[in-house]
Design a protein around this motif. Structure first.
Motif, PDB file in Angstrom:
ATOM      1  N   GLY A 199       0.891  -1.189  -0.256  1.00 51.06           N
ATOM      2  CA  GLY A 199       0.095  -0.077  -0.011  1.00 51.06           C
ATOM      3  C   GLY A 199       0.875   1.250   0.051  1.00 51.06           C
ATOM      4  N   VAL A 200       0.539   2.343  -0.963  1.00 54.45           N
ATOM      5  CA  VAL A 200       1.046   3.457  -0.764  1.00 54.45           C
ATOM      6  C   VAL A 200      -0.029   4.580  -1.173  1.00 54.45           C
ATOM      7  N   ASN A 201       0.590   5.848  -0.944  1.00 54.08           N
ATOM      8  CA  ASN A 201      -0.303   7.066  -0.967  1.00 54.08           C
ATOM      9  C   ASN A 201      -1.019   7.408  -1.777  1.00 54.08           C
ATOM     10  N   ASN A 202      -0.920   6.857  -3.127  1.00 56.75           N
ATOM     11  CA  ASN A 202      -1.689   7.140  -4.309  1.00 56.75           C
ATOM     12  C   ASN A 202      -1.187   6.214  -5.548  1.00 56.75           C
ATOM     13  N   GLY A 203      -2.066   6.244  -6.545  1.00 56.55           N
ATOM     14  CA  GLY A 203      -1.674   5.215  -7.666  1.00 56.55           C
ATOM     15  C   GLY A 203      -0.343   5.930  -8.411  1.00 56.55           C
ATOM     16  N   THR A 204      -0.081   7.353  -8.536  1.00 52.99           N
ATOM     17  CA  THR A 204       0.915   7.722  -9.283  1.00 52.99           C
ATOM     18  C   THR A 204       2.196   7.508  -8.516  1.00 52.99           C
ATOM     19  N   SER A 205       2.190   7.757  -7.209  1.00 60.54           N
ATOM     20  CA  SER A 205       3.187   7.144  -6.370  1.00 60.54           C
ATOM     21  C   SER A 205       3.668   5.566  -6.721  1.00 60.54           C
ATOM     22  N   MET A 217       0.858   4.331   2.934  1.00 59.00           N
ATOM     23  CA  MET A 217      -0.809   4.413   3.206  1.00 59.00           C
ATOM     24  C   MET A 217      -1.347   4.808   4.189  1.00 59.00           C
ATOM     25  N   GLY A 218      -2.266   5.567   4.706  1.00 55.85           N
ATOM     26  CA  GLY A 218      -2.711   5.885   5.891  1.00 55.85           C
ATOM     27  C   GLY A 218      -3.666   4.646   6.440  1.00 55.85           C
TER      28      GLY A 218
END
Length: 369
Positions: free
Chosen positions: A58-64, A233-234
């Motif tokens: 999991g990360v903070n957004n799809g672009t990342s 990711m939060g």
């Protein structure tokens, strides 16, 4: 008369699951696990199972997700990566953020996916990877791209930002390439209550590298083995995604029902729909059509309380941000035609049968005035 029918309306979905999501948020709040932590880890495990892959990050957004996947592949300055001209711009950003160069390839005239027959002419000694996009929720021609990758010793990266739950030859997308990148932007089929993204892979080496890259290049606190990023990711996002993932198959099936009605009941020679190959089981994140007089159709739909979207009105190779690459009009004619003639019909699981019938009736009465 029916109320306004927007291209996307998230209120209905969130009202259905409000209590369940808020209960999950309370657990995050009580444990103060706001950045990464057990709720993100639970979602990662569940999403990997959903995609039939070994790992999910999991990360903070799809672009990342696209950015970190490129770094994990070792893409960098001087490298080239094949990218569809017809996609959201973030697909190309992932390449550019590493210092590499996106090389744009036209789409086909019927599926509107990357044209596999046009890829090899763009491959050079600098080419390191191909990005295939499961655009609008429909899988791209996976086998054709994999064959090219094997022939030229290239990596395949899936951009599955719009395709959570889509299937290619009845296998979930997300495990065909070296990695697959997902967006959980709120408007996606599986959308967080906030910004979020993810990467799936079957490769443990990539998995461990991604864990480091998203967390300041660190696997042990205060020990940084490489230049990394703050892209976790939060906890609230992870918790909301875990709730929604249980409902995703049901929501995707409803989208397929709506799409089937559009496909079977829209009978107007002024309208062309996206071709669906037998091997593709779309989740219809978007339902895109083309027409010669786009402005006329949009105005006509608006007059009938239907408000479509545009995906996407400028192809990547003609964006100002990439003017330095010297692409010109005519370089990717199918993508350019699509950009000038496409509209996206309303598509979300909460559309009522009456609303769908109204949309179809209005479209069938359109005269291309």
């Amino acid at each position: 008369m029916l109320e306004k029918i927007p291209c996307l309306d998230l209120k209905g979905q969130h009202q259905q699951i409000k209590k369940e999501v808020f209960d999950a948020f309370e657990k995050v709040y009580e444990s103060t696990a706001f950045s990464g932590g057990p709720f993100v880890e639970e979602f990662e495990k569940n999403f990997a199972v959903f995609c039939q892959t070994a790992y999910a990050v999991g990360v903070n957004n799809g672009t990342s997700a696209l950015h970190l996947a490129m770094l994990a592949l070792g893409i960098g300055v001087g490298d080239e990566v094949i990218v569809p001209a017809n996609t959201f711009i973030a697909t190309a950003w992932g390449v550019s953020y590493t210092g590499a160069i996106p090389v744009f390839v036209d789409c086909t005239s019927d599926t509107w996916q990357i044209d596999a027959t046009k890829i090899e002419e763009k491959i050079t000694p600098k080419t390191k990877a191909i990005v295939g996009v499961h655009l609008y929720g429909q899988p791209f021609d996976v086998e054709s791209l994999l064959a090219i990758c094997r022939k030229h010793n290239l990596s395949l990266l899936e951009d599955a930002a719009q395709a959570q739950g889509a299937r290619y030859n009845d296998i979930p997308v997300g495990g065909f390439g070296e990695m697959a990148c997902f967006s959980f932007y709120p408007g996606k089929n599986l959308g967080a209550c906030g910004e979020a993204g993810g990467i799936t892979t079957k490769n443990e080496k990539y998995y461990k590298h991604l864990l480091s890259l998203r967390n300041h290049g660190s696997m042990v606190r205060y020990h940084h083995d490489e230049v990394g990023f703050n892209m976790r990711m939060g906890g609230l996002e992870g918790a909301s995604l875990n709730v929604k993932l249980k409902y995703l198959p049901e929501w995707n099936n409803r989208r397929r029902e709506i799409a089937t009605r559009y496909q079977q009941e829209i009978k107007n020679t002024h309208i062309k729909l996206q071709y669906q190959p037998d091997w593709a089981k779309s989740v219809y994140h978007l339902f895109v059509l083309t027409t010669e007089n786009r402005d006329g159709l949009i105005n006509y739909l608006n007059e009938n309380n239907i408000f479509p979207g545009l995906h996407y009105p400028v192809p990547c190779h003609l964006q100002k941000a990439y003017a330095h690459l010297k692409y010109k009009e005519g370089d990717c004619p199918n993508a350019e035609y699509l950009a000038q003639h496409c509209i996206s019909l309303p598509m979300y699981a909460e559309l009522t049968d009456a609303e769908i019938s109204h949309i179809i009736k209005v479209l069938n009465a359109y005269k291309n005035a």
